[in-house]
Design an enzyme around this catalytic site. Structure first.
Site: not given
Ligand code: ACO
Length: 324
Positions: A118, A251, A281
């Site tokens: 990215c 990004h 993304n």
């Molecule tokens: N739909 C419904 N529920 C979901 C989904 C989905 N698509 N994905 C995960 N869940 C659930 C999980 O199973 C978990 O359930 P549980 O509590 O019963 O175990 C719950 O949602 C919470 O999951 P987390 O991973 O803790 O969710 P979080 O609040 O951290 O959000 C996210 C996840 C959006 C990926 C966040 O961590 C984030 O924004 N990270 C940044 C990473 C990113 O944006 N990466 C992009 C690529 S990397 C880059 O470009 C730099």
């Protein structure tokens, strides 16, 4: 003093738009549960463009390149450098940059791919800037392009809802007027575990895991820390304070990361270009897609200062501060 100036930009998105409700319905048919509400509140994403099966990164990149060349008012034959950033190349080789070179009818100059996930476009732009300032190239095409959907595991709801496909490009030309003012690239290979697609083709077989894997929370924390540091460093290097930045083009991974970063840097939301809501993304394509959108709708104007930032797998990150 020789500068590299952005004289044109272009982009291309595959025509198929899939909104969160449609994606959730499609995933439900595979027993993968998600919803518009979950995706939108955690990421700000409401839709993504997805390439049809068989559509390649070079095809998207060629269309973006042609739009950038037309916008710059040059001919493809003027290009003496093409750098293309992607993690989803058409082939092991030749590079996707060479395929684009042939498609647009450019000949003879250097053409190569960079792989910084990215951060790829920012890496490619900083590299092209160094070539131009050193007098090794006069007119460069810099592209970020991905068919990222091809490396997604559609049974993993924690990643497959976050990404889309697309391409963006800029033309850089040698100029005595200030263009790119400063650039900084960084990597920390010891963080490979937080984000990777750790597979390969060897002896005719896929070896390892060909799909993207991510520790979302670790990526979130790393991204905001390194991007705010990097923004401060490039603005210091350029002698332009962050309060004098006209546009932040970060990004486009996640609206929460973008908002957090803006607040940390003291850049108001009105000065931040956001396309993650519409494009999701698109990895290496995300920054040039956002830049092109804001140039074409008249937000980014000649003479303004634009800070572009990438962050992604590797772990890699970087910033480019340009006067348009
Ligand atoms: N739909 C419904 N529920 C979901 C989904 C989905 N698509 N994905 C995960 N869940 C659930 C999980 O199973 C978990 O359930 P549980 O509590 O019963 O175990 C719950 O949602 C919470 O999951 P987390 O991973 O803790 O969710 P979080 O609040 O951290 O959000 C996210 C996840 C959006 C990926 C966040 O961590 C984030 O924004 N990270 C940044 C990473 C990113 O944006 N990466 C992009 C690529 S990397 C880059 O470009 C730099």
């Amino acid at each position: 003093m020789q500068y590299a100036k952005i004289i044109g930009s272009g982009s291309f998105l595959p025509p198929r738009v899939v909104d969160n409700n449609e994606l959730a319905a499609e995933l439900a048919s595979r027993n993968v549960e998600t919803s518009h509400e979950w995706i939108f509140t955690r990421t700000g994403i409401s839709q993504r463009h997805l390439a049809d099966n068989g559509v390649t990164t070079s095809q998207l990149a060629t269309k973006a390149a042609q739009a950038a060349i037309a916008d710059a008012g040059i001919n493809a034959s003027d290009l003496d450098l093409i750098i293309l950033a992607t993690s989803t190349p058409d082939y092991v080789f030749p590079s996707t940059a060479c395929l684009v070179q042939a498609n647009i009818g450019a000949k003879g100059g250097a053409a190569f791919d960079v792989q910084a996930v990215c951060s790829g476009f920012v890496y490619a732009l900083a590299t092209a800037d160094a070539f131009v300032r050193a007098g090794r190239a006069k007119t460069a095409l810099v592209i970020g392009a991905e068919v990222f959907s091809s490396i997604l595991d559609w049974s993993d709801r924690s990643t497959c809802v976050l990404f889309g496909d697309g391409a963006g490009a800029v033309v850089l030309q040698a100029s005595s007027e200030p263009g790119i003012l400063s650039a900084q690239l960084n990597a920390d290979g010891s963080q490979m575990g937080v984000l990777n697609a750790a597979g390969n083709v060897s002896h005719g077989k896929v070896v390892g895991d060909p799909f993207l894997r991510m520790d979302g929370q670790a990526v979130f924390k790393l991204a905001v820390t390194v991007l705010s540091e990097s923004a401060k460093q490039v603005s210091e290097q350029a002698g332009i304070s962050l309060s004098n930045i006209d546009w932040l083009v970060p990004h486009q991974a996640n609206l929460r990361i973008i908002n957090f970063l803006g607040r940390k840097l003291g850049v108001p939301e009105s000065k931040v270009v956001v396309t993650v809501d519409k494009h999701a993304n698109t990895s290496a394509a995300s920054v040039p897609l956002a830049l092109d959108a804001a140039r074409r709708d008249g937000r980014i104007k000649p003479g303004q200062h634009v800070l572009m930032q990438g962050v992604g797998g590797g772990f890699t990150w970087g910033s480019v501060l340009a006067r348009m």
